[in-house]
Design a protein around this motif. Structure first.
Motif, PDB file in Angstrom:
ATOM      1  N   LEU A 169      37.121  47.770  44.145  1.00  0.00           N
ATOM      2  CA  LEU A 169      37.554  47.911  45.533  1.00  0.00           C
ATOM      3  C   LEU A 169      37.876  49.394  45.779  1.00  0.00           C
ATOM      4  O   LEU A 169      37.020  50.235  45.632  1.00  0.00           O
ATOM      5  CB  LEU A 169      38.727  46.989  45.807  1.00  0.00           C
ATOM      6  CG  LEU A 169      38.389  45.485  45.697  1.00  0.00           C
ATOM      7  CD1 LEU A 169      39.631  44.635  45.773  1.00  0.00           C
ATOM      8  CD2 LEU A 169      37.403  45.089  46.778  1.00  0.00           C
ATOM      9  N   ASP A 170      39.106  49.715  46.140  1.00  0.00           N
ATOM     10  CA  ASP A 170      39.429  51.097  46.506  1.00  0.00           C
ATOM     11  C   ASP A 170      39.965  51.923  45.335  1.00  0.00           C
ATOM     12  O   ASP A 170      40.485  53.012  45.527  1.00  0.00           O
ATOM     13  CB  ASP A 170      40.431  51.111  47.666  1.00  0.00           C
ATOM     14  CG  ASP A 170      41.681  50.309  47.370  1.00  0.00           C
ATOM     15  OD1 ASP A 170      41.784  49.752  46.257  1.00  0.00           O
ATOM     16  OD2 ASP A 170      42.560  50.233  48.249  1.00  0.00           O
ATOM     17  N   GLU A 171      39.854  51.386  44.108  1.00  0.00           N
ATOM     18  CA  GLU A 171      40.255  52.143  42.930  1.00  0.00           C
ATOM     19  C   GLU A 171      39.115  52.171  41.923  1.00  0.00           C
ATOM     20  O   GLU A 171      38.391  51.181  41.751  1.00  0.00           O
ATOM     21  CB  GLU A 171      41.464  51.497  42.245  1.00  0.00           C
ATOM     22  CG  GLU A 171      42.745  51.472  43.043  1.00  0.00           C
ATOM     23  CD  GLU A 171      43.845  50.780  42.250  1.00  0.00           C
ATOM     24  OE1 GLU A 171      44.295  51.361  41.234  1.00  0.00           O
ATOM     25  OE2 GLU A 171      44.247  49.678  42.624  1.00  0.00           O
ATOM     26  N   ALA A 172      38.964  53.293  41.242  1.00  0.00           N
ATOM     27  CA  ALA A 172      38.046  53.347  40.109  1.00  0.00           C
ATOM     28  C   ALA A 172      38.604  52.486  38.975  1.00  0.00           C
ATOM     29  O   ALA A 172      39.817  52.251  38.893  1.00  0.00           O
ATOM     30  CB  ALA A 172      37.861  54.787  39.649  1.00  0.00           C
ATOM     31  N   ALA A 173      37.729  52.012  38.106  1.00  0.00           N
ATOM     32  CA  ALA A 173      38.170  51.128  37.032  1.00  0.00           C
ATOM     33  C   ALA A 173      37.416  51.432  35.748  1.00  0.00           C
ATOM     34  O   ALA A 173      36.222  51.772  35.773  1.00  0.00           O
ATOM     35  CB  ALA A 173      37.957  49.670  37.420  1.00  0.00           C
ATOM     36  N   THR A 174      38.125  51.291  34.643  1.00  0.00           N
ATOM     37  CA  THR A 174      37.504  51.286  33.323  1.00  0.00           C
ATOM     38  C   THR A 174      37.569  49.860  32.800  1.00  0.00           C
ATOM     39  O   THR A 174      38.652  49.255  32.757  1.00  0.00           O
ATOM     40  CB  THR A 174      38.219  52.234  32.352  1.00  0.00           C
ATOM     41  OG1 THR A 174      38.127  53.566  32.864  1.00  0.00           O
ATOM     42  CG2 THR A 174      37.581  52.172  30.974  1.00  0.00           C
ATOM     43  N   VAL A 175      36.431  49.315  32.439  1.00  0.00           N
ATOM     44  CA  VAL A 175      36.331  47.913  32.028  1.00  0.00           C
ATOM     45  C   VAL A 175      35.882  47.856  30.571  1.00  0.00           C
ATOM     46  O   VAL A 175      34.949  48.565  30.164  1.00  0.00           O
ATOM     47  CB  VAL A 175      35.315  47.153  32.907  1.00  0.00           C
ATOM     48  CG1 VAL A 175      35.262  45.680  32.514  1.00  0.00           C
ATOM     49  CG2 VAL A 175      35.650  47.308  34.385  1.00  0.00           C
TER      50      VAL A 175
ATOM     51  N   ILE B  12      40.260  26.484  51.106  1.00  0.00           N
ATOM     52  CA  ILE B  12      40.572  27.391  52.208  1.00  0.00           C
ATOM     53  C   ILE B  12      41.934  28.046  51.997  1.00  0.00           C
ATOM     54  O   ILE B  12      42.139  29.214  52.332  1.00  0.00           O
ATOM     55  CB  ILE B  12      40.535  26.626  53.547  1.00  0.00           C
ATOM     56  CG1 ILE B  12      39.100  26.213  53.866  1.00  0.00           C
ATOM     57  CG2 ILE B  12      41.098  27.470  54.681  1.00  0.00           C
ATOM     58  CD1 ILE B  12      38.985  25.335  55.096  1.00  0.00           C
ATOM     59  N   GLU B  13      42.869  27.307  51.397  1.00  0.00           N
ATOM     60  CA  GLU B  13      44.201  27.823  51.192  1.00  0.00           C
ATOM     61  C   GLU B  13      44.205  29.053  50.270  1.00  0.00           C
ATOM     62  O   GLU B  13      45.149  29.851  50.274  1.00  0.00           O
ATOM     63  CB  GLU B  13      45.128  26.752  50.614  1.00  0.00           C
ATOM     64  CG  GLU B  13      45.335  25.538  51.501  1.00  0.00           C
ATOM     65  CD  GLU B  13      44.359  24.414  51.210  1.00  0.00           C
ATOM     66  OE1 GLU B  13      43.230  24.703  50.771  1.00  0.00           O
ATOM     67  OE2 GLU B  13      44.710  23.240  51.407  1.00  0.00           O
ATOM     68  N   CYS B  14      43.156  29.217  49.450  1.00  0.00           N
ATOM     69  CA  CYS B  14      43.113  30.319  48.494  1.00  0.00           C
ATOM     70  C   CYS B  14      42.335  31.514  49.013  1.00  0.00           C
ATOM     71  O   CYS B  14      42.206  32.508  48.300  1.00  0.00           O
ATOM     72  CB  CYS B  14      42.472  29.843  47.181  1.00  0.00           C
ATOM     73  SG  CYS B  14      43.501  28.692  46.262  1.00  0.00           S
ATOM     74  N   THR B  15      41.768  31.425  50.207  1.00  0.00           N
ATOM     75  CA  THR B  15      40.974  32.538  50.726  1.00  0.00           C
ATOM     76  C   THR B  15      41.792  33.340  51.714  1.00  0.00           C
ATOM     77  O   THR B  15      42.941  33.064  51.979  1.00  0.00           O
ATOM     78  CB  THR B  15      39.701  32.011  51.407  1.00  0.00           C
ATOM     79  OG1 THR B  15      40.090  31.149  52.496  1.00  0.00           O
ATOM     80  CG2 THR B  15      38.844  31.228  50.449  1.00  0.00           C
TER      81      THR B  15
ATOM     82  N   SER C 298      41.086  37.090  51.975  1.00  0.00           N
ATOM     83  CA  SER C 298      40.958  38.513  51.707  1.00  0.00           C
ATOM     84  C   SER C 298      40.243  39.194  52.884  1.00  0.00           C
ATOM     85  O   SER C 298      39.275  38.661  53.418  1.00  0.00           O
ATOM     86  CB  SER C 298      40.158  38.746  50.431  1.00  0.00           C
ATOM     87  OG  SER C 298      40.823  38.186  49.319  1.00  0.00           O
ATOM     88  N   THR C 299      40.714  40.376  53.224  1.00  0.00           N
ATOM     89  CA  THR C 299      40.068  41.130  54.302  1.00  0.00           C
ATOM     90  C   THR C 299      39.179  42.233  53.763  1.00  0.00           C
ATOM     91  O   THR C 299      38.492  42.910  54.531  1.00  0.00           O
ATOM     92  CB  THR C 299      41.130  41.761  55.235  1.00  0.00           C
ATOM     93  OG1 THR C 299      41.978  42.607  54.446  1.00  0.00           O
ATOM     94  CG2 THR C 299      41.963  40.686  55.908  1.00  0.00           C
TER      95      THR C 299
END
Length: 300
Positions: free
Chosen positions: A12-18, A290-293, A295-296
């Motif tokens: 998303l809006d952060e870089a990541a090391t996986v 639906i209760e778990c969704t 995200s914007t």
């Protein structure tokens, strides 16, 4: 049609090391990838297929993968053979639990006796005791007879249906454990007209099941199917506001959508599985409650 196999990552809006390893197999070479913010990345695991494919069944194996990231990511596992593809969306903490009712489609058969419906369990902690009550005969385990096995962190155990026919798929099988586990279902070379395809997904535990689901009809030439598996007795099923059935725990209701969308509401939590696709090419995925969704901001 079993390879190549890939892991796909999005940030998303952060870089990541996986990093990816096998906790129960120190000999597996740790894989690492760095991904920019709002980026994607791939790790090709095909070279280690023999260390990852969870076979033979009915044995404790060391095949489980652990994926750790320095920032939030989305991940899926992909079987990327040009004639036999599907993606398994990995659900992170939402996949972990101690009680599962396992969903399967029950209308279509497997094209080969080697590709029957399967359930694969991975442990996240040492000393994990898993108990399974199959609803249909599995290889080595008769229907209705509980059996148990012990797993340590990263160890896996695979189970396969004894029959290729749709009605022999072990829908509603109960899996319980004393520590959190994750469960993946697969249904390979599923025959639909002249096509046969891999289907599967990582499922969610009963603790994450919901009472409201929406399905969007795909582009199959044969009908889509939505399967609802009850987690409690006396579960009343409503489709588009109309009461249609009552289920007990472990029972499934199969619905054929005829409109572009379907709204499924139940009086108690259910696990919802959607079989869809394009032409005669089938795939399947778990429907999120639906209760778990909500995200914007998502990255794919």
């Amino acid at each position: 049609g079993e390879n190549p196999i890939l892991l796909r990552f999005s940030t998303l809006d952060e870089a990541a090391t996986v990093t990816v390893d096998q906790p129960a197999n120190p000999g597996f070479p740790v894989q690492s990838i760095s991904i920019n913010a709002e980026g994607t990345g791939t790790i090709d695991l095909t070279s280690w297929l023999g260390l990852i494919e969870n076979k033979p069944s009915n044995q404790v194996l060391t095949r489980g993968l652990r994926i750790v990231s320095s920032a939030p990511i989305t991940v899926y596992y992909e079987v990327n053979h040009p004639l036999n593809t599907d993606i398994f969306t990995l659900k992170g903490a939402s996949a972990l639990g101690t009680s599962y009712h396992v969903p399967f489609q029950t209308n279509l058969a497997n094209n080969f006796s080697e590709s029957t419906a399967a359930m694969d369990v991975i442990a996240t902690e040492d000393g994990t005791e898993v108990t399974v009550i199959p609803t249909e005969n599995l290889n080595g385990h008769p229907a209705g007879v509980p059996f148990s096995f012990m797993l340590n962190t990263g160890e896996t155990y695979g189970m396969r249906a004894n029959s290729v026919i749709g009605s022999g798929h072990p829908a509603g099988t109960v899996i319980t454990s004393n520590n959190p586990i994750a469960v993946t279902v697969s249904d390979d070379s599923v025959l639909n007209g002249i096509c046969w395809d891999m289907m599967g997904d990582q499922i969610i535990p009963n603790e994450a099941a919901g009472t409201k689901h929406i399905a969007v009809k795909g582009n199959l030439s044969s009908p889509d199917k939505v399967y609802l598996v009850a987690t409690e007795d006396g579960t009343v099923v409503f489709i588009n506001g109309i009461e249609v059935w009552t289920l007990n725990a472990g029972e499934s209701y199969s619905h054929t959508p005829t409109s572009p969308t379907g709204f499924y509401e139940t009086s108690a939590p259910v696990i919802a599985l959607h079989v869809t696709g394009f032409g005669c090419e089938v795939g399947q995925a778990l429907l999120p409650p639906i209760e778990c969704t909500g995200s914007t901001d998502v990255s794919f």
